[in-house]
Design an enzyme around this catalytic site. Sequence first.
Site, PDB file in Angstrom:
ATOM      1  N   THR A  96       0.884  -1.171   0.000  1.00 26.33           N
ATOM      2  CA  THR A  96       0.000   0.000   0.000  1.00 26.33           C
ATOM      3  C   THR A  96       0.919   1.217   0.000  1.00 26.33           C
ATOM      4  O   THR A  96       1.612   1.484   0.984  1.00 26.33           O
ATOM      5  CB  THR A  96      -0.897   0.032   1.249  1.00 26.33           C
ATOM      6  OG1 THR A  96      -1.654  -1.176   1.291  1.00 26.33           O
ATOM      7  CG2 THR A  96      -1.834   1.221   1.204  1.00 26.33           C
ATOM      8  N   LYS A 171      -7.426   1.736  -3.324  1.00 28.57           N
ATOM      9  CA  LYS A 171      -7.110   1.340  -1.943  1.00 28.57           C
ATOM     10  C   LYS A 171      -7.346   2.532  -0.988  1.00 28.57           C
ATOM     11  O   LYS A 171      -7.789   2.363   0.140  1.00 28.57           O
ATOM     12  CB  LYS A 171      -5.653   0.864  -1.878  1.00 28.57           C
ATOM     13  CG  LYS A 171      -5.136   0.535  -0.490  1.00 28.57           C
ATOM     14  CD  LYS A 171      -5.692  -0.753   0.087  1.00 28.57           C
ATOM     15  CE  LYS A 171      -5.172  -0.972   1.507  1.00 28.57           C
ATOM     16  NZ  LYS A 171      -5.593  -2.219   2.106  1.00 28.57           N
ATOM     17  N   LYS A 239       0.018   5.482   8.212  1.00 31.87           N
ATOM     18  CA  LYS A 239       0.780   5.626   6.960  1.00 31.87           C
ATOM     19  C   LYS A 239      -0.204   5.750   5.793  1.00 31.87           C
ATOM     20  O   LYS A 239      -0.093   6.630   4.944  1.00 31.87           O
ATOM     21  CB  LYS A 239       1.690   4.402   6.805  1.00 31.87           C
ATOM     22  CG  LYS A 239       2.561   4.349   5.581  1.00 31.87           C
ATOM     23  CD  LYS A 239       2.106   3.392   4.517  1.00 31.87           C
ATOM     24  CE  LYS A 239       1.942   1.955   4.908  1.00 31.87           C
ATOM     25  NZ  LYS A 239       1.485   1.079   3.822  1.00 31.87           N
TER      26      LYS A 239
END
Length: 301
Positions: A96, A171, A239
């Site tokens: 990711t 995502k 993050k």
Amino acid sequence: MNVAFIGLGVMGYPMAGHLQRQGHRVRVYNRTPAKALQWSAEYAGDCADTPRQAAQGAELVMCCVGNDDDLRQVLLGEQGAFSGMSPGSVLVDHTTASADVARELAIQAAERELGFIDAPVSGGQAGAINGQLTIMVGGEALWFARAEPVMACYARRVQHMGPVGSGQLTKMVNQICIGGLLQGLAEALHFAQCAGLDGEAAMAVISQGAAQSWQLENRHKTMLEGRFDFGFAVDWMRKDLAIVLDEARRNGAQLPVTALVDQFYADVQRLGGGRWDTSSLIARLRAPLVAENEIHGTQQA
Ligand code: NAP
């Protein structure tokens, strides 16, 4: 096929295992060699000393590391995977990361006549172990078509979303949904407990109605119990939300709840919960109550 897998973390380790078990010839690389040796003993696959060595002779190179910088470290430079790959082979990135780094790496790949697709995953550790991940993919259709049957070894759904970066953008959509949803669930359970309701019974009935969700089904029990030593870490979520908020600043999207939930996760980190599952948002709501009870208890004693 000859496949390389770089990054044997919580996600990569079982994903690489599915490939080997389903008949591909897999060579792995992990920064900490002990994990690669353990993997190769468990699955009878090869391991390599560098990403470059792992990638040599592979038709597909899968990668699942932490963030943008980690990706640059394992893909670029003399010992990076790109330098070992042959023209026509494809890098499949399951990390990711930002959409920007996907575009940057796709350009570098094209200069070497390599394919690149960004293919972040959803479904967590359990999805990786059970081979039931959801994968959202950005990149040229040609590279997607080549990688799709191999990704299917650990996925229940693989979806091509558009040009490179589209997988990471999708995502981000996923993480926006999850942040708001988990805060709502945390508040609902906290309210139920403050109101003196049986939290389990409340969830059993509302899970049959419009409030049903994967998080409600799979996380309400452990949230009620205050158990968070599993799952998707708060540090990783922060993050991901930093990437989301950065992208939103550029594309103009208004994300007030996401920005707030990001700050709530910072509170969880201050409580010592950086490695706790993302459902630990409820711990932050309980924290002042716990502190008060503790003070009260001390006074009584
Ligand atoms: P993890 O358990 O911390 O594993 C990270 C892996 O990347 C390890 O193999 C680590 O090697 C390697 N790595 C990190 N930085 C590196 C570097 N600079 N150079 C070389 N190798 C490096 O993480 P994870 O949970 O598998 O997550 C991997 C990615 O998937 C992340 O982007 C995460 O956001 C995403 N993701 C995770 C989940 C989840 O539920 N865990 C769900 C969806 C998506 P070492 O073993 O040497 O540390």
